[in-house]
Design an enzyme around this catalytic site. Structure first.
Site, PDB file in Angstrom:
ATOM      1  CG  PHE A 128      -2.028   0.978   1.159  1.00  0.00           C
ATOM      2  CD1 PHE A 128      -2.967   0.893   0.144  1.00  0.00           C
ATOM      3  CD2 PHE A 128      -2.152   1.989   2.092  1.00  0.00           C
ATOM      4  CE1 PHE A 128      -4.006   1.810   0.060  1.00  0.00           C
ATOM      5  CE2 PHE A 128      -3.186   2.910   2.015  1.00  0.00           C
ATOM      6  CZ  PHE A 128      -4.121   2.812   0.999  1.00  0.00           C
ATOM      7  CG  ASP A 207      -0.663  -3.001   6.444  1.00  0.00           C
ATOM      8  OD1 ASP A 207      -1.734  -3.409   6.954  1.00  0.00           O
ATOM      9  OD2 ASP A 207      -0.550  -1.864   5.945  1.00  0.00           O
ATOM     10  CE1 TYR A 232      -9.938   1.548   6.585  1.00  0.00           C
ATOM     11  CE2 TYR A 232      -9.164   2.476   8.656  1.00  0.00           C
ATOM     12  CZ  TYR A 232      -8.981   2.235   7.306  1.00  0.00           C
ATOM     13  OH  TYR A 232      -7.836   2.672   6.683  1.00  0.00           O
ATOM     14  CE  LYS A 233      -8.135  -1.714   4.553  1.00  0.00           C
ATOM     15  NZ  LYS A 233      -8.703  -0.658   3.720  1.00  0.00           N
ATOM     16  NE  ARG A 382      -9.798  -2.419  -3.694  1.00  0.00           N
ATOM     17  CZ  ARG A 382      -9.327  -2.125  -2.485  1.00  0.00           C
ATOM     18  NH1 ARG A 382      -8.202  -2.665  -2.061  1.00  0.00           N
ATOM     19  NH2 ARG A 382      -9.982  -1.289  -1.696  1.00  0.00           N
TER      20      ARG A 382
END
Length: 422
Positions: A128, A207, A232-233, A382
């Site tokens: 990322f 990560d 939050y995912k 995605r």
């Protein structure tokens, strides 16, 4: 055997899904919306709405500052201990604090200081970008005495494992990668790469943002040194929820938090003017935790623990396999490419489909066709599979609408559009 493409087959799969009941645990105000962005922002658990009301009306409104001694102060460790069960760690090896980026910064600085004389940090071009920015900032802060060695993927899909192994040597201080890459969903082998890093004396930071909650993770078993991840995912902790960090227990007293603060002080209410780090992981806290957003992480984590990570992974694999089969039959003839690994053992829980008109298709899905995915440059649509609430019928319907977006050329009107958030 060819997978049937009719909706009836999707309904049959849903009828035998032993996790289907968890779908009702989430708020769903629009039953016609197909939500496939749980890999970016998870749905709202119904229990979270009740907890939010209690936090504001009773805990804050009535109990006021007494709330700190009635559970608030221990939230970082209590919720961290629950997340630890999802990532194969001991309860005192995970704590919730700050954001993923801030936690990563703290751990990178701590790791580099713990490996003096070694200048190389290894990562890859699938990481990322924010993680790479953090590395760059850490290098600047430490006087530009370190360098990033990036391994490049040959196809933009699969992680460059052999290149990474070739870069590891006695000059390496740190290997840091995304466990599941954010674009393609490639899944790294934590055990193998951690062992390779340790063989040359390097530390590791993983990560876990795109894997926690959908992929079984065994940090303690792997010997991984450190990790970070967002809530939050797939953890469904809410937009901008605080993140977590992991430090293997035997390293906790060897590493030093570079952002020393009140919450990490040994006896914080002594108000000593000299900083003395708290024992264990609590020293990696810095400022006062945001109690409301921190507390709201817990209901989503509880749902994942109730479902069981192995069952979640099994459903995730079944659903991503189903989606790929539908892509091959329905979408490949329309110009869609598979931009994720075909091997489920090397794949997380989101599928990226490429198309030359990818952004326009994404916007047509969102604005006209009742599907919420997201888009990542240059061409990736995605599709996030969240096994707690994504159904097989959701996947079938989304594929049909992806086909519709192309056959009806819905993307044409969006060619000049680029929203701030994609």
């Amino acid at each position: 055997m060819t997978t049937p493409t009719d909706a009836t087959y999707a309904d049959q799969l849903d009828a035998t899904d032993d996790l289907a009941g968890f779908r009702q645990a989430f708020v769903n105000d629009d039953p016609h919306l197909i939500y496939l962005d749980g890999n970016s922002l998870g749905r709202l658990p119904r229990a979270t709405t009740d907890l939010a009301a209690d936090l504001v009306r009773r805990q804050w409104g009535s109990r006021l500052i007494r709330g700190w001694n009635e559970g608030w102060f221990d939230l970082p460790e209590r919720i961290g201990a629950k997340i630890a069960r999802l990532i194969g760690a001991d309860p005192d090896e995970v704590i919730v604090a700050d954001s993923t980026s801030v936690n990563l910064f703290k751990l990178i600085i701590a790791a580099l200081r713990a490996r003096p004389g070694r200048e190389r940090i290894i990562s890859d071009d699938l990481n990322f970008p924010s993680d790479l920015y953090i590395i760059q900032g850490a290098i600047d802060m430490l006087g530009a005495g370190h360098e990033i060695a990036l391994a490049y993927s040959s196809d933009g899909i699969h992680g460059p494992v052999e290149t990474i192994l070739g870069l590891l040597d006695q000059t390496t201080a740190l290997l840091t990668l995304s466990h599941v890459t954010f674009k393609s969903g490639f899944l790294y082998d934590i055990n193998a790469l951690t062992a390779a890093a340790h063989a040359v004396g390097a530390l590791t930071i993983w990560d876990l943002s795109h894997s926690v909650g959908v992929v079984p993770i065994h940090l303690k078993e792997s010997g991984a040194d450190m990790a970070v991840g967002c809530c939050y995912k797939y953890l469904n902790g809410g937009p901008g929820a605080p993140a977590f960090l992991y430090i293997r227990r035997d390293l906790q007293e060897q590493l030093v938090n570079p952002i020393a603060g009140w919450m990490g002080q040994r006896n914080l209410f002594d108000f000593d003017l000299a900083y003395q780090p708290a024992p264990g992981l609590r020293q990696f806290l810095t400022g006062t935790p945001p109690v409301v957003s921190l507390a709201l992480i817990e209901p989503g984590v509880d749902l994942l623990l109730a479902a069981g990570i192995e069952r979640l992974r099994a459903k995730s694999v079944a659903q991503t396999e189903y989606l790929i089969e539908l892509w091959q039959q329905r979408l490949a003839p329309l110009g869609y490419t598979l931009n994720s690994p075909r091997d489920p053992a090397r794949r997380g829980s989101h599928i990226s489909l490429g198309h030359p008109e990818g952004l326009g298709i994404d916007l047509a899905l969102i604005n006209e066709l009742g599907v919420l995915p997201d888009f990542r440059t240059p061409d990736n649509i995605r599709l996030g599979i969240a096994p707690l609430y994504t159904s097989f019928r959701d996947i079938h319907t989304a594929v049909e609408r992806l086909a519709q977006a192309v056959t009806e050329q819905r993307y044409l009107k969006y060619r000049d559009h680029r929203p701030t958030v994609t």
